[in-house]
Enzyme design. Structure first.
Site, PDB file in Angstrom:
ATOM      1  N   ASN A 105      -3.020   6.242   6.579  1.00 54.82           N
ATOM      2  CA  ASN A 105      -3.597   7.033   7.521  1.00 54.82           C
ATOM      3  C   ASN A 105      -4.623   5.660   8.841  1.00 54.82           C
ATOM      4  O   ASN A 105      -4.731   4.503   8.715  1.00 54.82           O
ATOM      5  CB  ASN A 105      -5.070   7.764   7.390  1.00 54.82           C
ATOM      6  CG  ASN A 105      -6.126   6.989   6.464  1.00 54.82           C
ATOM      7  OD1 ASN A 105      -6.476   5.672   6.597  1.00 54.82           O
ATOM      8  ND2 ASN A 105      -6.365   7.733   5.629  1.00 54.82           N
ATOM      9  N   ASP A 133      14.976   8.321   4.795  1.00 55.16           N
ATOM     10  CA  ASP A 133      13.486   8.641   4.163  1.00 55.16           C
ATOM     11  C   ASP A 133      13.823   8.548   2.296  1.00 55.16           C
ATOM     12  O   ASP A 133      13.012   7.799   1.308  1.00 55.16           O
ATOM     13  CB  ASP A 133      12.369   9.929   4.323  1.00 55.16           C
ATOM     14  CG  ASP A 133      12.735  10.338   5.104  1.00 55.16           C
ATOM     15  OD1 ASP A 133      12.090   9.537   6.258  1.00 55.16           O
ATOM     16  OD2 ASP A 133      12.645  11.676   5.466  1.00 55.16           O
ATOM     17  N   GLU A 135      10.628   5.834  16.359  1.00 57.64           N
ATOM     18  CA  GLU A 135      10.393   5.497  14.771  1.00 57.64           C
ATOM     19  C   GLU A 135      12.376   6.065  13.962  1.00 57.64           C
ATOM     20  O   GLU A 135      12.224   4.833  13.730  1.00 57.64           O
ATOM     21  CB  GLU A 135       9.591   6.611  13.854  1.00 57.64           C
ATOM     22  CG  GLU A 135       9.611   5.769  12.102  1.00 57.64           C
ATOM     23  CD  GLU A 135       8.578   6.135  11.420  1.00 57.64           C
ATOM     24  OE1 GLU A 135       7.703   5.418  10.767  1.00 57.64           O
ATOM     25  OE2 GLU A 135       7.439   7.623  12.249  1.00 57.64           O
ATOM     26  N   HIS A 136      12.332   7.207  14.221  1.00 58.46           N
ATOM     27  CA  HIS A 136      13.360   7.849  13.315  1.00 58.46           C
ATOM     28  C   HIS A 136      14.102   8.498  15.168  1.00 58.46           C
ATOM     29  O   HIS A 136      13.607   9.328  15.754  1.00 58.46           O
ATOM     30  CB  HIS A 136      13.203   8.604  12.709  1.00 58.46           C
ATOM     31  CG  HIS A 136      12.303   8.485  11.557  1.00 58.46           C
ATOM     32  ND1 HIS A 136      11.427   8.720  11.391  1.00 58.46           N
ATOM     33  CD2 HIS A 136      12.841   8.044  10.047  1.00 58.46           C
ATOM     34  CE1 HIS A 136      10.771   7.858  10.198  1.00 58.46           C
ATOM     35  NE2 HIS A 136      11.577   7.408   9.734  1.00 58.46           N
ATOM     36  N   HIS A 147       4.786  15.715   8.154  1.00 59.00           N
ATOM     37  CA  HIS A 147       4.590  14.878   7.180  1.00 59.00           C
ATOM     38  C   HIS A 147       3.054  15.287   7.089  1.00 59.00           C
ATOM     39  O   HIS A 147       2.024  15.209   6.964  1.00 59.00           O
ATOM     40  CB  HIS A 147       4.887  13.777   7.509  1.00 59.00           C
ATOM     41  CG  HIS A 147       5.616  12.786   7.005  1.00 59.00           C
ATOM     42  ND1 HIS A 147       5.811  12.067   6.083  1.00 59.00           N
ATOM     43  CD2 HIS A 147       7.035  12.881   7.925  1.00 59.00           C
ATOM     44  CE1 HIS A 147       6.981  12.472   5.687  1.00 59.00           C
ATOM     45  NE2 HIS A 147       7.944  12.276   6.238  1.00 59.00           N
ATOM     46  N   THR A 183       3.682   9.211  12.343  1.00 56.77           N
ATOM     47  CA  THR A 183       5.045   9.355  11.961  1.00 56.77           C
ATOM     48  C   THR A 183       6.232  10.408  12.991  1.00 56.77           C
ATOM     49  O   THR A 183       6.071  10.976  13.745  1.00 56.77           O
ATOM     50  CB  THR A 183       6.004   9.928  10.997  1.00 56.77           C
ATOM     51  OG1 THR A 183       7.188   9.288  10.131  1.00 56.77           O
ATOM     52  CG2 THR A 183       5.631  11.176  10.289  1.00 56.77           C
ATOM     53  N   TYR A 209       1.319  -0.929  -0.188  1.00 55.56           N
ATOM     54  CA  TYR A 209       0.131   0.234   0.283  1.00 55.56           C
ATOM     55  C   TYR A 209       0.892   1.534  -0.136  1.00 55.56           C
ATOM     56  O   TYR A 209       2.243   1.599   0.868  1.00 55.56           O
ATOM     57  CB  TYR A 209      -0.842   0.010   1.145  1.00 55.56           C
ATOM     58  CG  TYR A 209      -1.783   1.210   1.258  1.00 55.56           C
ATOM     59  CD1 TYR A 209      -2.881   1.217   0.192  1.00 55.56           C
ATOM     60  CD2 TYR A 209      -1.705   2.245   1.926  1.00 55.56           C
ATOM     61  CE1 TYR A 209      -3.834   2.169   0.486  1.00 55.56           C
ATOM     62  CE2 TYR A 209      -2.851   3.161   1.667  1.00 55.56           C
ATOM     63  CZ  TYR A 209      -3.558   3.751   0.941  1.00 55.56           C
ATOM     64  OH  TYR A 209      -5.150   4.538   0.681  1.00 55.56           O
ATOM     65  N   GLN A 249     -10.657   0.519   1.693  1.00 56.20           N
ATOM     66  CA  GLN A 249     -11.421  -0.042   0.825  1.00 56.20           C
ATOM     67  C   GLN A 249     -10.197  -0.657   0.253  1.00 56.20           C
ATOM     68  O   GLN A 249     -10.292  -1.987  -0.544  1.00 56.20           O
ATOM     69  CB  GLN A 249     -11.971   0.949  -0.446  1.00 56.20           C
ATOM     70  CG  GLN A 249     -11.214   1.475  -0.695  1.00 56.20           C
ATOM     71  CD  GLN A 249     -11.433   3.016  -0.146  1.00 56.20           C
ATOM     72  OE1 GLN A 249     -11.911   3.185   1.075  1.00 56.20           O
ATOM     73  NE2 GLN A 249     -11.432   4.149  -0.769  1.00 56.20           N
ATOM     74  N   GLU A 287       2.808 -34.707  29.693  1.00 50.58           N
ATOM     75  CA  GLU A 287       1.669 -34.166  29.428  1.00 50.58           C
ATOM     76  C   GLU A 287       0.410 -34.879  29.561  1.00 50.58           C
ATOM     77  O   GLU A 287      -0.311 -34.107  28.474  1.00 50.58           O
ATOM     78  CB  GLU A 287       2.040 -33.371  27.872  1.00 50.58           C
ATOM     79  CG  GLU A 287       3.199 -32.589  27.973  1.00 50.58           C
ATOM     80  CD  GLU A 287       3.340 -31.591  26.831  1.00 50.58           C
ATOM     81  OE1 GLU A 287       2.955 -32.352  26.220  1.00 50.58           O
ATOM     82  OE2 GLU A 287       4.330 -30.957  27.093  1.00 50.58           O
ATOM     83  N   GLN A 327      10.299  15.895   9.855  1.00 55.46           N
ATOM     84  CA  GLN A 327       9.315  15.142  10.386  1.00 55.46           C
ATOM     85  C   GLN A 327       7.895  15.635  10.804  1.00 55.46           C
ATOM     86  O   GLN A 327       7.086  14.889  10.227  1.00 55.46           O
ATOM     87  CB  GLN A 327       9.732  14.828  12.025  1.00 55.46           C
ATOM     88  CG  GLN A 327       9.037  13.575  11.519  1.00 55.46           C
ATOM     89  CD  GLN A 327      10.153  12.439  10.614  1.00 55.46           C
ATOM     90  OE1 GLN A 327      11.278  12.455  10.289  1.00 55.46           O
ATOM     91  NE2 GLN A 327       9.348  11.503  10.215  1.00 55.46           N
ATOM     92  N   HIS A 387       1.029 -39.514  21.634  1.00 54.85           N
ATOM     93  CA  HIS A 387       1.918 -38.697  21.088  1.00 54.85           C
ATOM     94  C   HIS A 387       3.502 -39.837  20.667  1.00 54.85           C
ATOM     95  O   HIS A 387       4.222 -39.894  20.389  1.00 54.85           O
ATOM     96  CB  HIS A 387       2.427 -37.922  21.906  1.00 54.85           C
ATOM     97  CG  HIS A 387       1.665 -36.257  21.532  1.00 54.85           C
ATOM     98  ND1 HIS A 387       0.294 -36.329  21.643  1.00 54.85           N
ATOM     99  CD2 HIS A 387       1.797 -35.326  20.658  1.00 54.85           C
ATOM    100  CE1 HIS A 387      -0.031 -35.017  20.757  1.00 54.85           C
ATOM    101  NE2 HIS A 387       0.938 -34.659  20.562  1.00 54.85           N
TER     102      HIS A 387
END
Length: 445
Positions: A226, A374, A340-341, A274, A249, A134, A198, A428, A271, A433
């Site tokens: 998002n 990036d 994240e960064h 964004h 982010t 995506y 969707q 067990e 940053q 088994h």
């Protein structure tokens, strides 16, 4: 006259809060995915039941355009590449080359372990059969996200992949041409003009396009988006694999008095560009640097293109300055924050970075800004957010591989360990088994 911006401050000097208290004290925004699930669930269910028809209906409602078909014709990919600005094409080609170089070294090889004579376990690495990648299309255009998703998938050996990106009104219902061009550069032949929740649902369930062509479902969905994309990924997880539930982010900069406040301010702004929910956090043991960074932010903001968005992000509860006694305490803070960064702009940055345990990616010194990562560092920019770097990694070749154990034992090797299997099966209370092992030797005697 614009009011000067001053980042909110958290002063930890002179105290050592416990980890739980520290995490709650740090600037953190995030989004409440649960709050939108009731909006997203009907979308996912409609696409499950009605396929492409429902996907296009929701696309028209949310994106304002109704594509003639979901799959983008091959000729449109070629056209987008032919018309791509030569400077952008050169930059994308360099980004692709560097990413391929880094990701090639991540490819795993099969490993055979001889447990005992006649008994082996082979770990075989197999690529996911089909993946959906995506690429969002909101405040910005993200051809770099095409690169960051496609390169590791291709390097892993994924045989079938599709890029999904929202249709655009101004491009006649096609995704942005730069997205299409990036896909073409990478040799991607299948692109879907569908976005948002969707897109995630259609990737998971598949369908039949308006042309009558099959849109095959995928096994794994990766890529940021998002809150609605994230909610849809949560709803289809299990039916398909997902890389992560990405949040807004974020950047954290661990800096001392040696850092250049102009550089730090520029990186915090980059940053914040964004999204209004983006997080920009400075952790420093220098109050003088903190003051200088505030001044530098106000000096740079008037010439920033997306100043309103940046200002809102920097003013939000997710952004701020954390004052610490020393870099030792700063390390404790950034490990608790798990950015994240994470930029390290200190004396002996490499030694400091070696002690970081929680970060999506680390950027060392004054000449490795996050924006390099990036686009053209060669690293991957699809990284864990919202503190998830404490337990998760960024997108890599490994994301698209599955490890399968292949067990092979000879008769003698199985007979040698049979008693242990029987003992554990009784421990067990699963005696069948053990019988599954001893039956092989009873039949032979």
């Amino acid at each position: 006259m614009t009011t000067p911006i001053e980042l909110a401050r958290v002063d930890l000097r002179g105290r050592t809060p416990a980890i739980a208290e520290l995490r709650s004290a740090l600037p953190r925004g995030g989004v409440d995915v649960d709050s939108v699930l009731h909006h997203v669930r009907p979308v996912v269910e409609a696409i499950r039941d009605r396929g492409v028809e429902a996907a296009l209906e929701y696309g028209e409602r949310f994106d304002g355009v109704l594509p003639a078909a979901v799959r983008v014709p091959a000729a449109e990919l070629e056209k987008a590449l032919d018309q791509l600005d030569s400077t952008v094409r050169a930059a994308l080609e360099e980004s692709i080359a560097r990413a391929r170089r880094v990701h090639a070294d991540q490819r795993r090889t099969d490993k055979v372990t001889e447990v005992v004579p006649g008994g082996t376990v082979t770990e075989r690495w197999v690529a996911v059969e089909r993946v959906g990648l995506y690429v969002p299309g909101g405040n910005a255009v993200y051809p770099s996200s095409v690169v960051m998703n496609v390169v590791p998938a291709q390097t892993a050996g994924v045989g079938s992949l599709v890029v999904a990106s929202p249709p655009q009104v101004r491009f006649g219902g096609l995704p942005h041409p730069t997205i299409l061009a990036a896909a073409a550069l990478l040799g991607v032949e299948e692109v879907w003009a569908v976005g948002g929740a969707q897109a995630v649902a259609l990737l998971a369930y598949g369908g039949v396009d308006t042309t009558g062509a099959a849109l095959e479902p995928v096994d794994l969905i990766t890529g940021p988006g998002n809150i609605y994309v994230t909610a849809a990924k949560r709803l289809v997880r299990g039916l398909v694999g997902i890389d992560a539930e990405a949040g807004p982010t974020e950047i954290a900069v661990l800096a001392d008095a040696t850092a250049d406040p102009v550089h730090v301010a520029a990186d915090l702004i980059s940053q914040a560009e964004h999204d209004v929910l983006a997080a920009s956090v400075l952790v420093t043991d220098s109050a003088a640097l903190a003051d200088a960074v505030d001044a530098a932010l106000n000096a740079q903001l008037p010439v920033v293109k997306h100043a309103h968005r940046v200002r809102e992000a920097l003013s939000g509860r997710q952004s701020g300055i954390v004052l610490v006694d020393d870099i030792e305490q700063g390390l404790r803070v950034v490990n608790a924050y798990a950015a994240e960064h994470l930029e390290i702009q200190t004396r002996d940055a490499a030694a400091v970075a070696a002690r970081v345990r929680c970060a999506g990616a680390i950027f060392l010194g004054p000449y490795a800004p996050v924006s390099l990562g990036d686009y053209c560092a060669g690293s991957n920019h699809v990284l864990p957010t919202a503190g998830c770097a404490r337990h998760s990694s960024g997108l890599s070749v490994q994301t698209f591989l599955r490890g399968i154990h292949v067990v092979e034992y000879t008769e003698a090797a199985l007979k040698d360990v049979a008693g242990h299997v029987v003992a554990l099966s009784h421990a067990e209370d699963l005696p069948a088994h053990g019988q599954a092992v001893t039956a092989r030797f009873e039949a032979l005697s």
